[in-house]
Design a protein around this motif. Structure first.
Motif, PDB file in Angstrom:
ATOM      1  N   VAL A  92       8.955  -6.112  15.462  1.00  8.75           N
ATOM      2  CA  VAL A  92       9.291  -4.883  14.753  1.00  8.75           C
ATOM      3  C   VAL A  92       9.559  -5.199  13.289  1.00  8.75           C
ATOM      4  CG1 VAL A  92      10.870  -2.923  14.588  1.00  8.75           C
ATOM      5  CG2 VAL A  92      10.259  -3.854  16.835  1.00  8.75           C
ATOM      6  N   LYS A  93       8.826  -4.520  12.399  1.00 10.59           N
ATOM      7  CA  LYS A  93       9.017  -4.656  10.968  1.00 10.59           C
ATOM      8  C   LYS A  93       9.499  -3.324  10.402  1.00 10.59           C
ATOM      9  CE  LYS A  93       7.272  -8.871  10.291  1.00 10.59           C
ATOM     10  NZ  LYS A  93       7.967  -9.982   9.581  1.00 10.59           N
ATOM     11  N   GLU A  94      10.275  -3.379   9.343  1.00  7.31           N
ATOM     12  CA  GLU A  94      10.803  -2.158   8.743  1.00  7.31           C
ATOM     13  C   GLU A  94      10.046  -1.837   7.462  1.00  7.31           C
ATOM     14  OE1 GLU A  94      15.249  -0.763   8.527  1.00  7.31           O
ATOM     15  OE2 GLU A  94      14.794  -1.826   6.659  1.00  7.31           O
ATOM     16  N   VAL A  95       9.618  -0.596   7.341  1.00  9.04           N
ATOM     17  CA  VAL A  95       8.967  -0.114   6.118  1.00  9.04           C
ATOM     18  C   VAL A  95       9.602   1.228   5.774  1.00  9.04           C
ATOM     19  CG1 VAL A  95       6.813   0.442   4.946  1.00  9.04           C
ATOM     20  CG2 VAL A  95       6.808  -1.230   6.822  1.00  9.04           C
ATOM     21  N   ILE A  96      10.585   1.203   4.914  1.00  7.25           N
ATOM     22  CA  ILE A  96      11.289   2.415   4.505  1.00  7.25           C
ATOM     23  C   ILE A  96      10.865   2.746   3.078  1.00  7.25           C
ATOM     24  CG2 ILE A  96      13.512   3.563   4.213  1.00  7.25           C
ATOM     25  CD1 ILE A  96      12.906   2.718   7.083  1.00  7.25           C
ATOM     26  N   LEU A  97      10.184   3.858   2.895  1.00  9.10           N
ATOM     27  CA  LEU A  97       9.658   4.225   1.578  1.00  9.10           C
ATOM     28  C   LEU A  97      10.755   4.884   0.743  1.00  9.10           C
ATOM     29  CD1 LEU A  97       6.144   5.627   2.614  1.00  9.10           C
ATOM     30  CD2 LEU A  97       6.800   3.272   2.057  1.00  9.10           C
ATOM     31  N   ASP A  98      11.732   4.077   0.378  1.00  7.90           N
ATOM     32  CA  ASP A  98      12.873   4.571  -0.392  1.00  7.90           C
ATOM     33  C   ASP A  98      12.822   4.123  -1.847  1.00  7.90           C
ATOM     34  OD1 ASP A  98      13.407   1.904  -0.018  1.00  7.90           O
ATOM     35  OD2 ASP A  98      15.357   2.192   0.943  1.00  7.90           O
ATOM     36  N   ARG A  99      11.647   3.671  -2.271  1.00  9.77           N
ATOM     37  CA  ARG A  99      11.378   3.348  -3.674  1.00  9.77           C
ATOM     38  C   ARG A  99       9.902   3.597  -3.905  1.00  9.77           C
ATOM     39  NH1 ARG A  99      11.974  -1.684  -1.058  1.00  9.77           N
ATOM     40  NH2 ARG A  99      10.212  -3.114  -1.358  1.00  9.77           N
ATOM     41  N   PRO A 100       9.403   3.578  -5.150  1.00  5.95           N
ATOM     42  CA  PRO A 100       8.021   3.965  -5.432  1.00  5.95           C
ATOM     43  C   PRO A 100       7.000   3.260  -4.544  1.00  5.95           C
ATOM     44  CG  PRO A 100       9.235   3.832  -7.466  1.00  5.95           C
ATOM     45  CD  PRO A 100      10.169   3.331  -6.392  1.00  5.95           C
ATOM     46  N   PHE A 101       5.987   4.028  -4.124  1.00  6.09           N
ATOM     47  CA  PHE A 101       5.001   3.503  -3.187  1.00  6.09           C
ATOM     48  C   PHE A 101       3.629   4.112  -3.451  1.00  6.09           C
ATOM     49  CE2 PHE A 101       7.008   7.194  -1.192  1.00  6.09           C
ATOM     50  CZ  PHE A 101       5.946   7.908  -0.660  1.00  6.09           C
ATOM     51  N   VAL A 102       2.631   3.516  -2.817  1.00  5.82           N
ATOM     52  CA  VAL A 102       1.245   3.981  -2.857  1.00  5.82           C
ATOM     53  C   VAL A 102       0.925   4.575  -1.494  1.00  5.82           C
ATOM     54  CG1 VAL A 102      -1.183   3.282  -3.121  1.00  5.82           C
ATOM     55  CG2 VAL A 102       0.598   2.214  -4.541  1.00  5.82           C
ATOM     56  N   TYR A 103       0.113   5.622  -1.464  1.00  2.00           N
ATOM     57  CA  TYR A 103      -0.268   6.196  -0.181  1.00  2.00           C
ATOM     58  C   TYR A 103      -1.717   6.655  -0.213  1.00  2.00           C
ATOM     59  CZ  TYR A 103       0.387  10.783  -2.388  1.00  2.00           C
ATOM     60  OH  TYR A 103       0.296  11.876  -3.214  1.00  2.00           O
ATOM     61  N   LEU A 104      -2.289   6.780   0.977  1.00  2.00           N
ATOM     62  CA  LEU A 104      -3.661   7.252   1.137  1.00  2.00           C
ATOM     63  C   LEU A 104      -3.715   8.189   2.337  1.00  2.00           C
ATOM     64  CD1 LEU A 104      -3.782   3.842   0.756  1.00  2.00           C
ATOM     65  CD2 LEU A 104      -6.190   4.387   0.413  1.00  2.00           C
ATOM     66  N   ILE A 105      -4.691   9.089   2.320  1.00  2.00           N
ATOM     67  CA  ILE A 105      -5.132   9.771   3.527  1.00  2.00           C
ATOM     68  C   ILE A 105      -6.549   9.285   3.760  1.00  2.00           C
ATOM     69  CG2 ILE A 105      -5.752  11.965   4.585  1.00  2.00           C
ATOM     70  CD1 ILE A 105      -3.462  13.251   3.089  1.00  2.00           C
ATOM     71  N   VAL A 106      -6.799   8.692   4.947  1.00  2.00           N
ATOM     72  CA  VAL A 106      -8.094   8.086   5.227  1.00  2.00           C
ATOM     73  C   VAL A 106      -8.739   8.737   6.440  1.00  2.00           C
ATOM     74  CG1 VAL A 106      -7.477   5.864   4.206  1.00  2.00           C
ATOM     75  CG2 VAL A 106      -7.046   6.260   6.635  1.00  2.00           C
ATOM     76  N   ASP A 107     -10.046   8.733   6.435  1.00  2.00           N
ATOM     77  CA  ASP A 107     -10.856   9.177   7.560  1.00  2.00           C
ATOM     78  C   ASP A 107     -10.951   7.989   8.522  1.00  2.00           C
ATOM     79  OD1 ASP A 107     -12.934   9.755   9.305  1.00  2.00           O
ATOM     80  OD2 ASP A 107     -14.218  10.646   7.777  1.00  2.00           O
ATOM     81  N   TYR A 108     -10.395   8.121   9.733  1.00  2.00           N
ATOM     82  CA  TYR A 108     -10.385   7.009  10.679  1.00  2.00           C
ATOM     83  C   TYR A 108     -11.791   6.534  11.033  1.00  2.00           C
ATOM     84  CZ  TYR A 108      -5.501   6.377  12.161  1.00  2.00           C
ATOM     85  OH  TYR A 108      -4.177   6.037  12.227  1.00  2.00           O
ATOM     86  N   ALA A 109     -12.754   7.465  11.121  1.00  2.00           N
ATOM     87  CA  ALA A 109     -14.098   7.087  11.551  1.00  2.00           C
ATOM     88  C   ALA A 109     -14.753   6.130  10.566  1.00  2.00           C
ATOM     89  CB  ALA A 109     -14.957   8.336  11.738  1.00  2.00           C
ATOM     90  N   THR A 110     -14.493   6.314   9.292  1.00  2.00           N
ATOM     91  CA  THR A 110     -15.138   5.506   8.260  1.00  2.00           C
ATOM     92  C   THR A 110     -14.143   4.739   7.394  1.00  2.00           C
ATOM     93  OG1 THR A 110     -15.110   7.322   6.656  1.00  2.00           O
ATOM     94  CG2 THR A 110     -17.010   7.196   8.126  1.00  2.00           C
ATOM     95  N   MET A 111     -12.851   5.061   7.522  1.00  2.00           N
ATOM     96  CA  MET A 111     -11.792   4.534   6.655  1.00  2.00           C
ATOM     97  C   MET A 111     -12.048   4.882   5.192  1.00  2.00           C
ATOM     98  SD  MET A 111      -9.524   3.526   8.660  1.00  2.00           S
ATOM     99  CE  MET A 111      -8.336   2.766   7.537  1.00  2.00           C
ATOM    100  N   THR A 112     -12.732   6.005   4.962  1.00  2.00           N
ATOM    101  CA  THR A 112     -12.947   6.480   3.600  1.00  2.00           C
ATOM    102  C   THR A 112     -11.668   7.088   3.049  1.00  2.00           C
ATOM    103  OG1 THR A 112     -15.271   6.985   4.060  1.00  2.00           O
ATOM    104  CG2 THR A 112     -14.266   8.092   2.172  1.00  2.00           C
ATOM    105  N   PRO A 113     -11.219   6.690   1.856  1.00  2.00           N
ATOM    106  CA  PRO A 113     -10.052   7.338   1.252  1.00  2.00           C
ATOM    107  C   PRO A 113     -10.388   8.766   0.822  1.00  2.00           C
ATOM    108  CG  PRO A 113     -10.446   5.158   0.284  1.00  2.00           C
ATOM    109  CD  PRO A 113     -11.674   5.535   1.071  1.00  2.00           C
ATOM    110  N   VAL A 114      -9.697   9.727   1.397  1.00  3.50           N
ATOM    111  CA  VAL A 114      -9.850  11.119   0.997  1.00  3.50           C
ATOM    112  C   VAL A 114      -8.917  11.419  -0.165  1.00  3.50           C
ATOM    113  CG1 VAL A 114      -9.723  13.519   1.775  1.00  3.50           C
ATOM    114  CG2 VAL A 114     -10.511  11.746   3.343  1.00  3.50           C
ATOM    115  N   PHE A 115      -7.696  10.911  -0.084  1.00  2.00           N
ATOM    116  CA  PHE A 115      -6.734  10.974  -1.178  1.00  2.00           C
ATOM    117  C   PHE A 115      -6.137   9.588  -1.371  1.00  2.00           C
ATOM    118  CE2 PHE A 115      -6.556  15.515  -0.116  1.00  2.00           C
ATOM    119  CZ  PHE A 115      -6.439  16.106  -1.364  1.00  2.00           C
ATOM    120  N   ILE A 116      -5.751   9.278  -2.597  1.00  2.00           N
ATOM    121  CA  ILE A 116      -4.988   8.076  -2.891  1.00  2.00           C
ATOM    122  C   ILE A 116      -4.050   8.410  -4.042  1.00  2.00           C
ATOM    123  CG2 ILE A 116      -6.820   7.161  -4.380  1.00  2.00           C
ATOM    124  CD1 ILE A 116      -5.903   4.324  -3.540  1.00  2.00           C
TER     125      ILE A 116
END
Length: 420
Positions: A389-413
């Motif tokens: 178990v690893k902890e990832v708490i986004l409580d400071r600036p971060f990068v995010y994406l929304i990806v299409d699982y079928a192709t892993m294409t970034p829709v948003f970044i």
């Protein structure tokens, strides 16, 4: 707000892409005349979607870096998919060095990009898809503009674009904005302001998305927390807590993937390590390293904290695209857009690329919207051992994406530098 600049806009290509709520509603009462008869999106059959290329990751990162560098303390959000649709619309009418530069920036030939987007459009036509597409071409009803039928056919068969003839007065601005609003469920109520006298054509692409989480957050597990910005200031946030099966880890960041319903799309959160800024993380990544970072670590789960957040972003992207090597299309003397058609006032060139995005992430899921406007002027499963178990708490600036699982294409970044 868009950066302001003086523009010559005799012909405007307007690809508008909006990832938003549910299905699209049709608007009636426009003053435009539809010219779409005989032109339709070409079906590709049951073609398996191909994984995103490294060039797509590179393009996504380059675009975000270029935007995030301008105001590094502000949230940035771009839709690479939106911009690729916009560039594909331009490629359909470009030749020579103008076309070559766009192909180099996207990492794909015009035919390959068009084919990929056509395949996505066909997939999105499924009523059950969380992603839907709508495209249109608006032409000034004038003898001075001559748009090639081959160009309209290419936009129709590859992108499903409908064509309309319109008077290009205030009613046309209302019609285009109404079309955009309808196809984004009013998340983007308008994009065109006053139509200049020189404007001859608008190309509009709308892409709509809404997805609930595969496992919605239990409100009981949303609790107050503190978000610490890079300058040390703090903000009160509502932190949504969950356990995710996909844990990500690279040299400078850890992260997670949280699936949307049906595992068609996923939200990726990437948290820079302590002492590493968002800019440091973005500078360290290229297409290959981002692709590797998105591979979940075996037998590891993530104890995740994701703040509820909303981001609205707008930018004019001609300088950013020029930094990627797309220069000639913005130069009146060098641009070659002759395959679109001709204007009595002179050769066509792109005078601006406007990009506007919105995203809302909450306990139920995500809704988001993006518009890209190109203006062109004419001279005018689990192992036996218990998982780590690893902890990832986004409580400071971060990068995010929304990806299409079928192709892993970034829709948003995007980046979250502060929580709004």
């Amino acid at each position: 707000m868009y950066r302001t600049r003086r523009l010559l806009v005799a012909l405007a290509l307007v690809p508008l892409l909006a990832l938003v709520l549910a299905s699209c509603r049709q608007r009636t009462g426009t003053t435009a005349t539809e010219l779409t008869s005989g032109r339709a999106l070409a079906e590709q059959g049951s073609v398996e979607p191909e994984p995103a290329s490294l060039d797509t990751y590179d393009f996504s990162l380059d675009l975000l870096r270029a935007c995030a560098t301008e105001e590094p303390d502000e949230n940035a959000l771009v839709s690479p998919l939106s911009v690729l649709y916009a560039l594909s619309m331009v490629e359909n009418g470009a030749s020579g060095e103008t076309l070559a530069q766009i192909e180099a920036a996207t990492g794909m030939s015009a035919d390959d990009l068009s084919s990929a987007l056509q395949s996505r459009a066909v997939r999105a036509a499924d009523d059950d898809s969380q992603l839907s597409l709508a495209n249109s071409v608006w032409l000034r009803d004038s003898d001075g503009l001559r748009v090639s039928d081959d160009y309209l056919d290419a936009c129709a068969t590859s992108l499903g674009a409908q064509a309309y003839a319109a008077p290009f007065d205030e009613t046309t601005a209302d019609d285009i904005n109404g079309w955009v609003s309808d196809h984004t469920h009013e998340m983007i109520p308008s994009i065109v302001e006053d139509i200049p006298d020189e404007a001859q054509l608008y190309l509009v692409n709308a892409l709509a998305f809404e997805a609930p989480w595969q496992d919605p957050y239990n409100p009981a597990f949303t609790e107050p927390d503190t978000f610490t910005c890079e300058d040390g200031t703090t903000q009160d946030v509502d932190m949504m807590l969950s356990m995710e099966r996909s844990y990500l880890e690279g040299e400078l960041a850890t992260g997670f993937v949280r699936p949307y319903e049906g595992y068609e799309y996923g939200f990726v959160g990437l948290l820079p390590n302590e002492g590493v800024t968002v800019s440091d993380l973005l500078a360290s990544l290229d297409g290959a390293s981002l692709q590797a970072l998105l591979e979940p670590r075996p037998n590891t789960v993530a104890d995740v904290g994701l703040p509820r957040f909303t981001v609205t972003y707008g930018n004019e992207l001609s300088e950013e695209l020029a930094s990627l090597g797309v220069t000639d299309v913005f130069d009146q003397e060098r641009a070659d857009l002759t395959r679109i058609g001709t204007s009595d006032n002179g050769p066509l060139y792109a005078s601006a690329v406007l990009h506007k995005t919105f995203i809302d992430v909450n306990e139920e899921g995500t809704s988001a919207a993006a518009t890209t406007v190109v203006e062109v002027g004419d001279g005018s499963s689990g192992p036996a051992a218990p998982p780590e178990v690893k902890e990832v708490i986004l409580d400071r600036p971060f990068v995010y994406l929304i990806v299409d699982y079928a192709t892993m294409t970034p829709v948003f970044i995007g980046t979250v530098m502060s929580v709004e």
